[in-house]
Write a protein that holds these residues in place. Structure first.
Motif, PDB file in Angstrom:
ATOM      1  N   ARG A   1       0.862  -1.194   0.000  1.00 48.74           N
ATOM      2  CA  ARG A   1       0.000   0.000   0.000  1.00 48.74           C
ATOM      3  C   ARG A   1       0.896   1.241   0.000  1.00 48.74           C
ATOM      4  O   ARG A   1       1.220   1.802   1.068  1.00 48.74           O
ATOM      5  N   PRO A   2       1.334   1.702  -1.162  1.00 50.23           N
ATOM      6  CA  PRO A   2       2.272   2.832  -1.246  1.00 50.23           C
ATOM      7  C   PRO A   2       1.786   4.113  -0.591  1.00 50.23           C
ATOM      8  O   PRO A   2       2.599   4.917  -0.131  1.00 50.23           O
ATOM      9  N   SER A   3       0.489   4.330  -0.520  1.00 48.64           N
ATOM     10  CA  SER A   3      -0.020   5.561   0.099  1.00 48.64           C
ATOM     11  C   SER A   3       0.306   5.623   1.577  1.00 48.64           C
ATOM     12  O   SER A   3       0.332   6.704   2.175  1.00 48.64           O
ATOM     13  N   THR A   4       0.591   4.461   2.189  1.00 48.30           N
ATOM     14  CA  THR A   4       0.852   4.415   3.632  1.00 48.30           C
ATOM     15  C   THR A   4       2.329   4.259   3.969  1.00 48.30           C
ATOM     16  O   THR A   4       2.681   4.206   5.157  1.00 48.30           O
TER      17      THR A   4
ATOM     18  N   THR B   1       8.674   0.105   2.673  1.00 45.76           N
ATOM     19  CA  THR B   1       7.567  -0.650   2.094  1.00 45.76           C
ATOM     20  C   THR B   1       6.894  -1.555   3.120  1.00 45.76           C
ATOM     21  O   THR B   1       5.815  -2.087   2.853  1.00 45.76           O
ATOM     22  N   GLY B   2       7.574  -1.778   4.254  1.00 43.97           N
ATOM     23  CA  GLY B   2       7.033  -2.684   5.263  1.00 43.97           C
ATOM     24  C   GLY B   2       7.239  -4.143   4.938  1.00 43.97           C
ATOM     25  O   GLY B   2       6.811  -5.024   5.684  1.00 43.97           O
TER      26      GLY B   2
ATOM     27  N   ALA C   1       0.811  -6.763  -5.747  1.00 44.03           N
ATOM     28  CA  ALA C   1      -0.492  -6.128  -5.921  1.00 44.03           C
ATOM     29  C   ALA C   1      -0.392  -4.699  -5.399  1.00 44.03           C
ATOM     30  O   ALA C   1       0.024  -4.467  -4.261  1.00 44.03           O
ATOM     31  N   LEU C   2      -0.757  -3.737  -6.244  1.00 47.33           N
ATOM     32  CA  LEU C   2      -0.708  -2.324  -5.888  1.00 47.33           C
ATOM     33  C   LEU C   2      -2.062  -1.698  -6.221  1.00 47.33           C
ATOM     34  O   LEU C   2      -3.037  -2.404  -6.463  1.00 47.33           O
ATOM     35  N   ALA C   3      -2.115  -0.375  -6.220  1.00 43.11           N
ATOM     36  CA  ALA C   3      -3.357   0.307  -6.573  1.00 43.11           C
ATOM     37  C   ALA C   3      -3.035   1.563  -7.354  1.00 43.11           C
ATOM     38  O   ALA C   3      -1.978   2.168  -7.180  1.00 43.11           O
ATOM     39  N   GLY C   4      -3.961   1.966  -8.238  1.00 46.89           N
ATOM     40  CA  GLY C   4      -3.754   3.165  -9.042  1.00 46.89           C
ATOM     41  C   GLY C   4      -2.918   2.887 -10.276  1.00 46.89           C
ATOM     42  O   GLY C   4      -2.635   1.743 -10.624  1.00 46.89           O
TER      43      GLY C   4
END
Length: 501
Positions: A26-29, A395-396, A432-435
């Motif tokens: 979740r790159p936004s976080t 990235t965690g 798996a990512l988003a956007g």
């Protein structure tokens, strides 16, 4: 077109290759954990190259050992090095470090000729002026060191500033942009680094004190970097260590050596020029244990920095596949894994700048010094420069065979850049990512290929022109990472609050 290219990548997988479970990020976080120098990826141009001296001899065509470790080189003609200047500029902004063991014993003079007693080579004013012009044209700032060998000493062994003072005054006269001085290269090697017999911590401490005073008088504002040592931590295959004199001993002697920037050198192994059959083979190139050497060495040096130069930036002023010029596979795609992974993990661990050894000399160079052709690591460096900004994110994820690193996407408000490294040679892995996600996958036809492909197209110069490095749009819900590949991912709409411009 996008789906066709993804299909090509999947079709190129070795027979029997399979996908593992998808890693969701979740790159936004992603949290902000460090900030690098804007010249984070930099490089070395050895003093031995500049003046013409003996440097690591090439391996034979079959990769076997040369007859001798060293071979003579002609002085590098930077004034007419059009292609080298073009490629160096593409890696800007950067620091260009001109140092190495040869710098410890070089005489600075109006012209060439025989070096005075106590010196092993001559650096001319013309060569230095050409370097300054090269640096300006390449968007690079100079980092260098001083001569400190026998020829610079008085009868009592005290360092004398004559040669260094001449270099600083001439640099000021021609407007050379010197960012920092790393006074002595690898003083922990003592006499093996060209320093006087019996050289030790007390002499080092006195030398650094004298050199700081000189810089304060002649070039205030130039930062002092050190201790510029190596070998405190055993390398990948050799449990010997530390080598000769420890960094701790150099830093503990009185008067305490003071540095504005803490520096050290990192080589995970010695090449077979020096280690023979004990050198690291290409089989280790994707080993998590091989890549993790950087963490182990960095942790020791972070501890020393915190004790002796608290709060200062930390630079790795030499880093490469292996000491002693690198192994033959340092010039191939196989070393892209170490190059990219070390950059990612060291940035995350707080390194401010790393200087690849070298720009264009020997097997570990980014550019073939004979043909002028970029090697695989050059293309990885170029993608890093274009995508990875100075703000480092976490990235965690700590996946052993799928390391991932993230920075704010260069020049994009809220954007994130990720580099994902598939260390598995026989199976694809996925994210798996988003956007919106734009992908840049580096791989090669063979693991130890001298060339590299970007999204299945081999990267080459066209004359002296760089190709465009175009990414492809990927499906964010499942991004396939081919076996033995390094993929840069740009997420311009990640909306990470830490990446607001």
């Amino acid at each position: 077109m996008r789906l066709a290219i993804v299909a090509m990548l999947l079709a190129a997988l070795p027979e029997g290759a399979k996908a593992d479970a998808t890693l969701a990020l979740r790159p936004s976080t992603f949290v902000h954990v460090a900030t690098t120098d804007r010249r984070f990826l930099s490089y070395n141009l050895e003093m031995a190259e500049l003046v013409g001296a003996r440097f690591w001899a090439p391996y034979r065509d079959d990769g076997s050992m040369p007859a001798e470790r060293f071979a003579a080189r002609k002085p590098l003609d930077l004034k007419h090095a059009k292609r080298l200047r073009l490629l160096a500029h593409a890696l800007g902004p950067a620091y260009v470090r001109v140092s190495g063991t040869w710098a410890n014993n070089v005489w600075f003079a109006d012209s060439g000729g025989a070096a005075p007693p106590g010196f092993s080579g001559v650096l001319t004013r013309g060569q230095w002026a050409n370097l300054a012009a090269f640096a300006r044209a390449s968007d690079a700032r100079i980092v260098t060191s001083f001569a400190a060998g026998k020829g610079t000493r008085d009868a009592a062994g005290a360092w004398q500033p004559k040669v260094a003072r001449s270099l600083l005054r001439f640099s000021r006269k021609i407007g050379a942009d010197i960012a920092a001085i790393e006074p002595i290269n690898e003083a922990n090697f003592g006499e093996e680094a060209g320093l006087p017999v019996g050289y030790g911590p007390e002499r080092f401490a006195a030398d650094i004190s004298a050199m700081r005073e000189l810089v304060a008088r002649e070039a205030p504002g130039i930062r002092i970097v050190g201790p510029s040592a190596t070998g405190d931590v055993p390398n990948f295959l050799n449990d010997r260590g530390p080598y000769k004199i420890t960094s701790e001993a150099l830093l503990s002697a009185e008067p305490r050596a003071r540095f504005d920037i803490y520096s050290y050198h990192l080589y995970s192994a010695a090449s077979k020029r020096c280690a023979g059959s004990h050198a690291a083979t290409v089989d280790v190139a994707t080993s998590p244990r091989w890549l993790a050497v950087a963490d182990k060495v960095h942790a020791v040096n972070i501890g020393l920095r915190d004790r002796f130069a608290p709060g200062s930036p930390i630079w790795l002023t030499e880093i490469g596949q292996a000491a002693c010029g690198g192994d033959p596979w340092a010039a191939t795609f196989a070393d892209v894994f170490r190059f990219t992974d070390n950059a990612g993990r060291l940035a995350r661990a707080g390194a401010s700048a790393i200087f690849h050894n070298t720009l264009a000399a020997s097997d570990y160079a980014l550019i073939d010094g004979t043909t002028g052709e970029p090697r695989p690591n050059f293309w990885a460096a170029l993608l890093w420069k274009r995508l990875m900004g100075e703000r480092v994110l976490d990235t965690g994820s700590r996946e052993g065979e799928l390391p991932t690193y993230a920075h704010c996407l260069r020049g994009t408000n809220g954007g994130v850049a990720i580099v994902a490294i598939n260390l598995k040679r026989d199976s694809t892995q996925s994210l798996a990512l988003a956007g919106r996600v734009v992908g840049y996958t580096l791989d090669a036809e063979t693991f130890a290929s001298p060339t590299v492909r970007l999204n299945q197209k081999t990267l080459r110069l066209s004359g002296d022109k760089l190709p465009s490095l175009k990414g492809i749009d990927l499906r964010p819900e499942r991004i396939e990472l081919p076996p033995a590949s390094v993929t840069f991912l740009a997420l311009p709409n990640a909306s990470n609050a830490n990446c607001r411009i």
